[in-house]
Design an enzyme around this catalytic site. Structure first.
Site, mmCIF file in Angstrom:
data_model
loop_
_atom_site.group_PDB
_atom_site.id
_atom_site.type_symbol
_atom_site.label_atom_id
_atom_site.label_comp_id
_atom_site.label_asym_id
_atom_site.label_seq_id
_atom_site.Cartn_x
_atom_site.Cartn_y
_atom_site.Cartn_z
ATOM 1 C CB SER A 1 -0.963 -0.051 1.186
ATOM 2 O OG SER A 1 -1.983 0.907 1.040
ATOM 3 C CG ASP B 1 -5.799 -4.232 -3.982
ATOM 4 O OD1 ASP B 1 -6.027 -3.268 -3.235
ATOM 5 O OD2 ASP B 1 -4.710 -4.830 -4.032
ATOM 6 C CG HIS C 1 -5.448 -2.669 0.120
ATOM 7 N ND1 HIS C 1 -4.823 -2.224 -1.023
ATOM 8 C CD2 HIS C 1 -4.935 -1.908 1.146
ATOM 9 C CE1 HIS C 1 -3.991 -1.248 -0.719
ATOM 10 N NE2 HIS C 1 -4.026 -1.044 0.578
#
Length: 303
Positions: free
Chosen positions: A113, A253, A280
């Protein structure tokens, strides 16, 4: 559950504070296996939710280094730092402070991320010793991220969308109704596991207890971005990345293909892998499969 590998922790001086570092060492080190640095997301989520990536130590015979980025977790907190203190360059400098303190010259970087965004910021500077980069569930710009989030948000139930819109307009983003509506988005696109893994809850709890970094750089949640990263982009610098790069994401995601395709299209030596059924937090939802893909990539580039 993590295996019985040797785990060491230490504090590394950085600016006027300290960065907390966790090193997982394999039971059977492989001489040619280079260390892996794992960069957590948020910004400000601390390392707990990516802690299971440390299993790569025993699985690949290499040291795996986690650390809590400055301002969160077990590192020095700086709630009074000015808004313009919190920049990507700050965290690039912190990474190299940690790496230098550990005496590591050649290494792999994996970022999840925001950590993948940070990994790209490190890589575009072409540091000596960067052997490979794994960008996991990350966007190449916040403009792409916000556009993807708006599209996913439009697919939520209408009453959920109305609650989000109403509270954002009123500035009541801590209202229980708003928080419940955000959880519907998270359930679909952030972590699809029930119950939510404890490691994720631990990272989330420390971020909520000390939200300075997340709220300053991002905003109140994943799709309402108001912070200093709002205009961030690495798109026009991606051709400067010379390290072999792996880009991974989940089918559901919040980092949709539109957000990460620039990495694949513009980094000269890049490849992609999408995990079916994951979102995610791919590394939590499909941990063995995730680590197998990463392990293969790392081993390929150790030499």
């Amino acid at each position: 559950m993590l295996s019985a590998m040797l785990v060491e922790t230490q504090m590394v001086p950085f600016l006027d504070g300290e960065t907390w570092v966790r090193i997982s060492r394999p039971d059977a080190p492989r001489p040619d296996a280079l260390p892996l640095f794992v960069l957590h997301g948020g910004p400000g989520m601390a390392h707990d939710y990516v802690r299971n990536i440390a299993e790569l130590a025993d699985e690949t015979g290499r040291d795996v280094v986690h650390y809590d980025q400055i301002g969160c977790g077990r590192s020095t907190h700086l709630p009074d730092a000015p808004r313009d203190f919190w920049t990507p360059a700050l965290f690039v400098d912190e990474f190299h402070a940690v790496r230098s303190a550990l005496g590591v010259e050649r290494y792999h970087v994996l970022g999840q991320s925001w950590g993948g965004m940070l990994g790209a910021e490190i890589a575009v500077r072409q540091p000596d010793g960067l052997v490979s980069l794994s960008i996991c569930n990350s966007p190449a710009s916040m403009e792409l991220w916000m556009a993807a989030a708006a599209l996913l948000r439009s697919e939520l139930p209408e009453d959920t969308q109305r609650a989000l819109d109403r509270h954002e307009a009123a500035g009541t983003v801590t209202d229980p109704e708003y928080l419940a509506a955000t959880q519907e988005f998270y359930r679909r696109h952030v972590c699809r596991l029930t119950p939510t893994p404890q490691d994720f809850l631990d990272s989330e709890a420390q971020m909520e207890a000390e939200p300075t970094v997340y709220h300053t750089m991002n905003g109140p949640n994943e799709f309402h971005v108001l912070g200093t990263l709002k205009s961030w982009s690495v798109e026009d610098r991606l051709d400067q990345i010379t390290a072999p790069t792996l880009v991974v994401a989940g089918e559901f995601d919040e980092a949709t293909p539109a957000t990460w395709k620039p990495f694949v299209d513009r980094i000269p030596d890049a490849r992609e892998h999408v995990f079916a059924g994951a979102s995610h937090c791919t590394h939590l939802e499909q941990p063995a499969e995730f680590r197998a893909v990463i392990a293969s990539f790392l081993t390929e580039h150790d030499r």
